[in-house]
Design an enzyme around this catalytic site. Sequence first.
Site, mmCIF file in Angstrom:
data_model
loop_
_atom_site.group_PDB
_atom_site.id
_atom_site.type_symbol
_atom_site.label_atom_id
_atom_site.label_comp_id
_atom_site.label_asym_id
_atom_site.label_seq_id
_atom_site.Cartn_x
_atom_site.Cartn_y
_atom_site.Cartn_z
ATOM 1 N N TYR A 30 0.933 -1.182 -0.252
ATOM 2 C CA TYR A 30 -0.034 0.214 0.401
ATOM 3 C C TYR A 30 0.842 1.169 -0.414
ATOM 4 C CZ TYR A 30 -0.555 -0.535 4.998
ATOM 5 O OH TYR A 30 0.333 -0.342 6.156
ATOM 6 N N GLU A 31 0.303 2.366 -0.247
ATOM 7 C CA GLU A 31 0.397 3.079 -0.663
ATOM 8 C C GLU A 31 1.965 3.794 -1.416
ATOM 9 O OE1 GLU A 31 -0.449 6.398 1.029
ATOM 10 O OE2 GLU A 31 -1.499 5.018 2.811
#
Length: 594
Positions: free
Chosen positions: A439-440
């Site tokens: 994620y990110e």
Amino acid sequence: MASYRAPLRDMRYVLYTLMGGEELSSLPGYEEFTPDLIDPVLEEAAKLCEGVLHPLNRPGDEAGCVFENGVVRTPSGFPEAYATFREGGWTALSCDPAYGGQGVPHMVATLVEEMICSANLSFGMVPGLSYGAYVALHEFGTEDLKAAYLPALVDGTWTGTMCLTEPQCGTDLGLVRTRAVPQEDGSYRLTGTKIFISAGEHDLAENIVHLVLARLPDAPKGVKGISLFLVPKFLPDAQGRPGPRNGVSCGAIEHKMGIKASPTCVMNFDDATGWLVGEPHKGLRAMFSMMNAERLSVGVQGLGLAEAAYQGAVAYARERGQGRSLAGTKNPDKAADAIIVHPDVRRMLLIQRATVEGCRALALWTARHLDLSTHHPDPVAREESADFVALMTPVVKALMTDMGFTSTNLGVQVFGGHGYIREHGMEQYVRDARIAQIYEGTNGIQALDLVGRKLGAHAGRYLRRFFHPVGAYIEAHGEEERLAPFVTPLAKAFVRLQQATAQVARAGLRDPEEAAAVASDYLRLFGLTALGFLWARMAETALEHQGDDADGFHAAKLATARFYMDKMLPETGALFSVIMAGGASIGALDEAAF
């Protein structure tokens, strides 16, 4: 069951001895942050993480979150722990005092964040996402929006989210379909669905403030047509308290591999009222302000879990008796020697230790420049530090999460079969660590950011912020015999990095796919060299303190530095060969043959 003790001794060493944290108080706005104030903050954070958050980690993982009738309930103990966390002022730690924040330097906040991630990553997701929302709103929100929402975000009575991803749209945000229709009163009506929204719905706070990417009716195609909007769960009333329910609801929560006590939600926006944050069609800029903050935080997640796994592995290796030392029996009064005597177990523990201590130094080095980029009185120095942070953000995120995952896996391996079962808590660290690489922005995207955006930015200006201090250090200490075991291997790795940088730049000019094909290898080469530089500096400080080392701290630091130089930094040689081989073999196989 796993236990956790905050590594305050090493944290203070990196903060003060290695990174000159005592100088923070010389910066405008940080005058009060002397060690006399900083040390109690770290000690109180340690008590909170050890005594309140960590005991909830395994039970929270086992129970997970519950979704019923549109309501999400976090595991037992989490609401009470969040109330304790909020009342202690931890949500306000590095926020602007103008909105009730404490204005704590990023260097200190990073150490606190590491403790939270080690103790209970699922819990830490809620304040972590709130801080990302705070950053974007603080930088791009109107004065009215900031006055209405920042105080409650800062004191933690309201929390925040980042609503970017949609079913058809992950990394490629140009595919966003959520619509925002302007209203006569200056607000907007948003309609669409977002997925993978951490802390999108929960029972910890009075209100949830969603920052949502959407398109205006006249938006151009692609990323140049994205705008950012603030959409609260409850619309504030005239007194600023949560009022009527907005048109935003949770449609489901995901059943995940890890971070099970953190609700990951499908969020539906049905004609929901929102307000523009920043300029129309320029939401990408505002979004990156919060995403870059989150990327640094995700890197710290990898560090925190690596520390927790290391602590568990060391404790087990000291207690678990299996076999005898090949050099001769070490504990003749026992049926077997502890496994810590075996070279392969020591190898794994040293990889974990060198990873944790090296990544902690990298996190604080970056945080130091983050502080300088916002508080240094000289605008040139601020720009130089901002350049450094921009350059190192993808490296911190990708390298530290990759190495964190490796470290948690090694923790399981040290435990053997006992690591694979739930009882000892080690397998949870592996499952929790895995998401940080995704994620990110996946770590492959971080590598593309480094190669595609950062290397050539401003005619190589970003690169100089790293290359110049490392090159200067090697030149200054290259002839010192006592540092030769550390500076010589660093110099070799640095030459490889310089040559690889030139090769990637040349290849990228000819064919962007050539550079993209080796981007992940290049990022790792870059990151390992950065750790090599920091380990050389740590070895230097250890040698300086040899006469004042009653607890053996600096002797251990020196031994770990030698291990890094002997056993981990040489990976840069293989990475260099891979990079110089180019990407021809990656593109050679026909798609149909896969």
